[in-house]
Design a protein around this motif. Structure first.
Motif, mmCIF file in Angstrom:
data_model
loop_
_atom_site.group_PDB
_atom_site.id
_atom_site.type_symbol
_atom_site.label_atom_id
_atom_site.label_comp_id
_atom_site.label_asym_id
_atom_site.label_seq_id
_atom_site.Cartn_x
_atom_site.Cartn_y
_atom_site.Cartn_z
ATOM 1 N N VAL A 1 0.841 -1.199 0.000
ATOM 2 C CA VAL A 1 0.000 0.000 0.000
ATOM 3 C C VAL A 1 0.876 1.248 0.000
ATOM 4 O O VAL A 1 0.593 2.229 -0.703
ATOM 5 N N TYR A 2 1.952 1.213 0.773
ATOM 6 C CA TYR A 2 2.880 2.338 0.829
ATOM 7 C C TYR A 2 3.461 2.639 -0.550
ATOM 8 O O TYR A 2 3.521 3.801 -0.982
ATOM 9 N N HIS A 3 3.865 1.600 -1.272
ATOM 10 C CA HIS A 3 4.418 1.802 -2.601
ATOM 11 C C HIS A 3 3.360 2.339 -3.563
ATOM 12 O O HIS A 3 3.673 3.162 -4.441
ATOM 13 N N PHE A 4 2.115 1.909 -3.402
ATOM 14 C CA PHE A 4 1.022 2.456 -4.219
ATOM 15 C C PHE A 4 0.847 3.948 -3.932
ATOM 16 O O PHE A 4 0.689 4.752 -4.856
ATOM 17 N N VAL A 5 0.884 4.314 -2.650
ATOM 18 C CA VAL A 5 0.744 5.717 -2.267
ATOM 19 C C VAL A 5 1.888 6.549 -2.839
ATOM 20 O O VAL A 5 1.686 7.663 -3.332
ATOM 21 N N GLN A 6 3.105 6.009 -2.790
ATOM 22 C CA GLN A 6 4.251 6.729 -3.349
ATOM 23 C C GLN A 6 4.053 7.042 -4.834
ATOM 24 O O GLN A 6 4.398 8.128 -5.299
ATOM 25 N N ARG A 7 3.490 6.108 -5.558
ATOM 26 C CA ARG A 7 3.337 6.279 -7.002
ATOM 27 C C ARG A 7 2.125 7.131 -7.373
ATOM 28 O O ARG A 7 2.201 7.952 -8.286
ATOM 29 N N HIS A 8 1.012 6.938 -6.662
ATOM 30 C CA HIS A 8 -0.247 7.490 -7.147
ATOM 31 C C HIS A 8 -0.838 8.593 -6.270
ATOM 32 O O HIS A 8 -1.780 9.255 -6.693
ATOM 33 N N VAL A 9 -0.328 8.767 -5.065
ATOM 34 C CA VAL A 9 -0.880 9.789 -4.169
ATOM 35 C C VAL A 9 0.155 10.896 -3.958
ATOM 36 O O VAL A 9 -0.030 12.039 -4.377
ATOM 37 N N THR A 10 1.257 10.557 -3.302
ATOM 38 C CA THR A 10 2.293 11.565 -3.071
ATOM 39 C C THR A 10 3.149 11.806 -4.313
ATOM 40 O O THR A 10 3.817 12.837 -4.413
ATOM 41 N N ARG A 11 3.151 10.835 -5.226
ATOM 42 C CA ARG A 11 3.899 10.927 -6.490
ATOM 43 C C ARG A 11 5.388 11.215 -6.268
ATOM 44 O O ARG A 11 5.997 12.031 -6.968
ATOM 45 N N THR A 12 5.936 10.546 -5.272
ATOM 46 C CA THR A 12 7.377 10.651 -5.037
ATOM 47 C C THR A 12 8.152 9.593 -5.815
ATOM 48 O O THR A 12 9.381 9.575 -5.794
ATOM 49 N N VAL A 13 7.444 8.694 -6.475
ATOM 50 C CA VAL A 13 8.039 7.687 -7.362
ATOM 51 C C VAL A 13 7.294 7.741 -8.688
ATOM 52 O O VAL A 13 6.068 7.652 -8.701
ATOM 53 N N PRO A 14 7.995 7.898 -9.816
ATOM 54 C CA PRO A 14 9.424 8.182 -9.931
ATOM 55 C C PRO A 14 9.769 9.540 -9.298
ATOM 56 O O PRO A 14 8.908 10.406 -9.198
ATOM 57 N N ARG A 15 11.021 9.679 -8.901
ATOM 58 C CA ARG A 15 11.410 10.929 -8.262
ATOM 59 C C ARG A 15 11.368 12.083 -9.261
ATOM 60 O O ARG A 15 11.551 11.879 -10.465
ATOM 61 N N SER A 16 11.140 13.252 -8.736
ATOM 62 C CA SER A 16 11.070 14.445 -9.580
ATOM 63 C C SER A 16 12.442 14.770 -10.142
ATOM 64 O O SER A 16 13.473 14.290 -9.648
ATOM 65 N N GLU A 17 12.466 15.598 -11.165
ATOM 66 C CA GLU A 17 13.743 15.955 -11.772
ATOM 67 C C GLU A 17 14.650 16.684 -10.789
ATOM 68 O O GLU A 17 15.862 16.453 -10.762
#
Length: 295
Positions: free
Chosen positions: A30-46
């Motif tokens: 769930v954490y990895h899903f949140v990183q990708r689709h909620v906080t959008r920290t993955v992929p990392r920003s430029e």
């Protein structure tokens, strides 16, 4: 919620969420899903990627300084989502890299984005090829990606590695795991080989106040320190001591971010309180690179 209130509560929200993800069934997924689709920290920003490249470049300069060549077999643990460091090193001429991670996170979009950032670097080298298939480009670049793999027990042949690197990982290792990884590194790195590591030693929850965690006793810190985003609070001298006890010879510590003394909290707890075994420079260091030689 006002922006000011959110900014004030954000560290507490992050800690609470990390605890939930740490103990809840399937919490890590769930954490990895949140990183990708909620906080959008993955992929990392430029911007985050560019800062990471500065860290990786400093590691590589130290590695090349003490090895004297890029015609080497290198090893990296804690490779992350996009293999940004191995891609950078491949463009610099490293053609034999062993890259491991405790979990397999790598995917095509993250790898492709990292490739674009590396190709934008002002290097006197051919650009990396386009990324159409993950395994194909890794094979072409000489990157052996092994995940999931535990860096404490790699199964690599003894004395088979010329140089080892890692970044943004040491600070997340429990001391016992750090010691186990260093013993494994001592086994797989050849005599005369070089190990270069970077550590980010500020409070990851309080980036604007990187020494906030000095205020927490060991008991309080256990409550503030969820397993999913564990921070060991070790300082530069602790890392140098751990490597030395594992048998490595300390060559250099390159401190790249040391803060003014007025950033220290007025009250420190636990091993950070007076009298503390740490020097003032040790307490004020946020980022550092360490170079060691295997005797």
């Amino acid at each position: 919620m006002t922006p000011f209130l959110y900014a004030s509560l954000r560290p507490y929200i992050k800690v609470a969420a990390a605890w939930i993800f740490s103990v809840f069934p399937f919490g890590k997924a769930v954490y990895h899903f949140v990183q990708r689709h909620v906080t959008r920290t993955v992929p990392r920003s430029e911007s985050v990627g560019q800062e990471a490249l500065k860290v990786y470049s400093a590691n590589e300069r130290l590695l090349h300084k003490y090895l004297g060549t890029r015609d080497t077999r290198t090893f990296e643990f804690g490779a992350g989502w996009d293999l940004l460091n191995p891609l950078m090193m491949a463009r610099m001429g490293y053609t034999r890299q062993v890259v491991v991670d405790i979990e397999r996170h790598l995917d095509l979009p993250s790898l492709s984005l990292a490739r674009d950032w590396v190709n934008a670097l002002a290097l006197d080298a051919e650009p990396l090829p386009s990324v159409k298939h993950v395994e194909a480009i890794l094979t072409d670049l000489g990157i052996e990606y092994l995940a999931p793999m535990d860096a404490r027990c790699t199964g690599l042949a003894s004395a088979s590695i010329d140089g080892a690197t890692s970044a943004h990982t040491l600070e997340h290792l429990r001391p016992a795991d750090l010691d186990a990884i260093l013993l494994e590194l001592f086994r797989v790195v050849r005599s005369g080989g070089v190990v270069v590591m970077h550590a980010s030693m500020g409070d990851h929850y309080m980036s604007a106040r990187p020494f906030s965690f000095y205020q927490a006793s060991e008991r309080v810190w256990r409550l503030w320190n969820p397993p999913l985003h564990y921070q060991n609070r070790l300082r530069s001298s602790d890392f140098v001591r751990a490597f030395s006890e594992a048998g490595f010879i300390h060559l250099e510590t390159l401190t790249t971010d040391i803060r003014p003394v007025d950033e220290l909290p007025p009250r420190l707890s636990g091993r950070f309180s007076c009298p503390t075994p740490y020097s003032l420079e040790d307490l004020l260091t946020v980022h550092a690179h360490f170079a060691f030689r295997r005797p």
